[in-house]
Design a protein around this motif. Sequence first.
Motif, PDB file in Angstrom:
ATOM      1  N   GLY A 422       0.829  -1.205   0.000  1.00 11.61           N
ATOM      2  CA  GLY A 422       0.000   0.000   0.000  1.00 11.61           C
ATOM      3  C   GLY A 422       0.858   1.246   0.000  1.00 11.61           C
ATOM      4  O   GLY A 422       2.091   1.170  -0.122  1.00 11.61           O
ATOM      5  N   PRO A 519     -11.743   5.169   0.119  1.00  7.53           N
ATOM      6  CA  PRO A 519     -11.246   4.223   1.121  1.00  7.53           C
ATOM      7  C   PRO A 519     -12.447   3.536   1.800  1.00  7.53           C
ATOM      8  O   PRO A 519     -13.526   4.131   1.895  1.00  7.53           O
ATOM      9  CB  PRO A 519     -10.510   5.121   2.130  1.00  7.53           C
ATOM     10  N   VAL A 520     -12.262   2.302   2.256  1.00  5.48           N
ATOM     11  CA  VAL A 520     -13.348   1.534   2.881  1.00  5.48           C
ATOM     12  C   VAL A 520     -13.929   2.306   4.074  1.00  5.48           C
ATOM     13  O   VAL A 520     -13.191   2.768   4.950  1.00  5.48           O
ATOM     14  CB  VAL A 520     -12.822   0.154   3.366  1.00  5.48           C
ATOM     15  N   ALA A 553     -16.872   2.301   9.127  1.00  6.10           N
ATOM     16  CA  ALA A 553     -15.458   2.681   9.164  1.00  6.10           C
ATOM     17  C   ALA A 553     -14.636   1.694   9.990  1.00  6.10           C
ATOM     18  O   ALA A 553     -15.078   1.200  11.025  1.00  6.10           O
ATOM     19  CB  ALA A 553     -15.313   4.082   9.718  1.00  6.10           C
ATOM     20  N   ILE A 554     -13.433   1.429   9.492  1.00  2.00           N
ATOM     21  CA  ILE A 554     -12.495   0.536  10.183  1.00  2.00           C
ATOM     22  C   ILE A 554     -11.506   1.430  10.912  1.00  2.00           C
ATOM     23  O   ILE A 554     -11.046   2.428  10.362  1.00  2.00           O
ATOM     24  CB  ILE A 554     -11.731  -0.334   9.158  1.00  2.00           C
ATOM     25  N   GLU A 556      -8.490   1.529  11.375  1.00  4.52           N
ATOM     26  CA  GLU A 556      -7.089   1.411  10.963  1.00  4.52           C
ATOM     27  C   GLU A 556      -6.950   2.138   9.632  1.00  4.52           C
ATOM     28  O   GLU A 556      -7.949   2.588   9.067  1.00  4.52           O
ATOM     29  CB  GLU A 556      -6.665  -0.054  10.852  1.00  4.52           C
ATOM     30  N   TYR A 557      -5.717   2.266   9.144  1.00  2.00           N
ATOM     31  CA  TYR A 557      -5.523   3.013   7.903  1.00  2.00           C
ATOM     32  C   TYR A 557      -6.217   2.319   6.729  1.00  2.00           C
ATOM     33  O   TYR A 557      -6.088   1.108   6.553  1.00  2.00           O
ATOM     34  CB  TYR A 557      -4.038   3.166   7.603  1.00  2.00           C
ATOM     35  N   VAL A 558      -6.962   3.119   5.949  1.00  4.04           N
ATOM     36  CA  VAL A 558      -7.589   2.632   4.708  1.00  4.04           C
ATOM     37  C   VAL A 558      -7.150   3.555   3.570  1.00  4.04           C
ATOM     38  O   VAL A 558      -6.779   4.712   3.801  1.00  4.04           O
ATOM     39  CB  VAL A 558      -9.133   2.596   4.820  1.00  4.04           C
ATOM     40  N   TYR A 559      -7.182   3.016   2.344  1.00  5.11           N
ATOM     41  CA  TYR A 559      -6.580   3.722   1.210  1.00  5.11           C
ATOM     42  C   TYR A 559      -7.562   3.876   0.066  1.00  5.11           C
ATOM     43  O   TYR A 559      -8.355   2.986  -0.221  1.00  5.11           O
ATOM     44  CB  TYR A 559      -5.351   2.953   0.693  1.00  5.11           C
ATOM     45  N   LYS A 578      -7.252   7.386   8.512  1.00  2.00           N
ATOM     46  CA  LYS A 578      -7.495   6.528   9.686  1.00  2.00           C
ATOM     47  C   LYS A 578      -8.556   7.203  10.546  1.00  2.00           C
ATOM     48  O   LYS A 578      -8.361   8.309  11.050  1.00  2.00           O
ATOM     49  CB  LYS A 578      -6.208   6.343  10.483  1.00  2.00           C
TER      50      LYS A 578
END
Length: 580
Positions: A422, A519-520, A553-554, A556-559, A578
């Motif tokens: 990533g 991003p997710v 939303a998660i 952690e980092y999403v892209y 994030k």
Amino acid sequence: KLIGARYFNKGYASVVGKLNSSFDTPRDKEGHGTHTLSTAGGNMVPRASVFGFGKGTAKGGSPRARVAAYKVCWPPVSGNECFDADILAAFDVAIQDGVDVLSVSLGGDPTAFFNDSVAIGSFHAIKHGIVVVCSAGNSGPADGTVSNIAPWQITVGASTMDREFPSVVVLGNNMHYKGQSLSSKVLPDKKFFPLLSAEDAKLANASIQNATLCQAGALDPKKVTGKILVCLRGKNARVDKGQQAALAGAVGMILANDFLTGNEIIADAHLLPASHINYTDGLAVFAYINSTKNPMARIMPVTTLIGTKPAPFMAAFSSKGPNTITPEILKPDITAPGVSVIAAYTEAEGPTNEDFDKRRVQFNSVSGTSMSCPHVSGIVGLLKTRYPNWSPAAIKSAIMTSATTLDNANERILNASYIKAGPFSYGSGHIQPNLAMDPGLVYDLSTKDYLNFLCTLGYNDTLISAFSQDNYKCPGSINLANFNYPSITIPNLVGSITVTRTVKNVGTPGTYRAQVQKPVGISVKVKPKKLKFKKVGEEKTFIVSLKFKKGEAIKEYVYGQLVWSDHVHYVRSPIVVKAV
């Protein structure tokens, strides 16, 4: 070609004491500077190779450039070899000399900018319009290891290229495993030799770990002589393992990766017939040894193979984000070839840089972000030639927004464990020089923008003066999220945020439309959705609203990514978020 060479050792001398006259020289005694400078700006040299492998015409990224070398690193003392005073002195002299590009293949652990000599020196350089390209570091694959993280530096990770130097390992059960090597010695054709795990070759008083890693003084010559030894990667140098195997009487070595190094196999100029295999193949070799009474193997001669897939993939050693000092700035910025790179070398030492290596080469294969950095520096040289009036930020933007996140199999770039990588591995992606020459739009920044960036970090006037070299008064409130960087990173999104960016047209007139890959768990809206440019140099501002979707939303980092396109140019920016 080489129009200048200087050395800086007063900082080093202040720590180690008075130096003898052998230190008063810019001459490269260990190959690193020769290799990196020839990669950035070396002339065309036909029939270059390492022991006949990889034969072809060598050339630097800017082959017509005039080059100068500034030596700031010396034999290590308490783990340090490049001292701040020498680094800063070299930057200042290079600026006075009027260089256009500085290629900086060195760095330390990430640290606050006011404590970071490379950050301060490179700030002084960009004030004079000099582009500074730096290595991301070789402390991967752990997260948060990237260094040279200032937004005014181009920070380069390392990935592979589509060239390998295969040396196939054949086991007694007829299984074939493709390793890599640049070993010039070969074993007798089709002859099998007894195969031994280094763990089973230990001297009585040695630890199992030291023997497994083929460390000095751990192997028993009575057990090893006449056999092919299997050593595990880690701790001591890869070529040193081969030397220890040879000293113990081994006829050849198989070097097996551990879990962390995965599929990253490196072609080294081993002193005995050797092959470096990946983690899964290593497991298979160890399993074979344990499954049979008389394990046998042979190592086939090295060949050169072009067009290998998948390529590029990230080197395991390449340092990774997030940026631990200012997480709002995505680092590294870009990745470029940094594994088994063939370039010019010193003849003061052998290709392995070990005392026992008496061979001498004009070209050597070396790996590291030190090698990927000058690939980018060479491309910057070409961009500077084509666009002499562009700012360092515009050149950096052109390189970043034209990069690719796909490999030669048209799949997402992988890491060394063959898992999707990533932006914290590759930044904006892998460099594409030809597309960087016509980026369409650029995200520009001035010295003032960089000083305002330091203001957002809460730096006082005294700290800022180290960078500005004069008095600079911070303006009122500035939002770091609106810093006009070619990537968008929001490290702690609470609810929603709106960020502003400005793009400048450097291509033909046209209408650009925004395309977003979200991003997710994050909604992304761009306003306006299209930008119409009538002339070169015209600027347009847009806003990006990011909102975190409750329940989706998660944490952690999403892209994701934002692409502005007029169907000719694709101006791509990674989005890294994030939610907290």
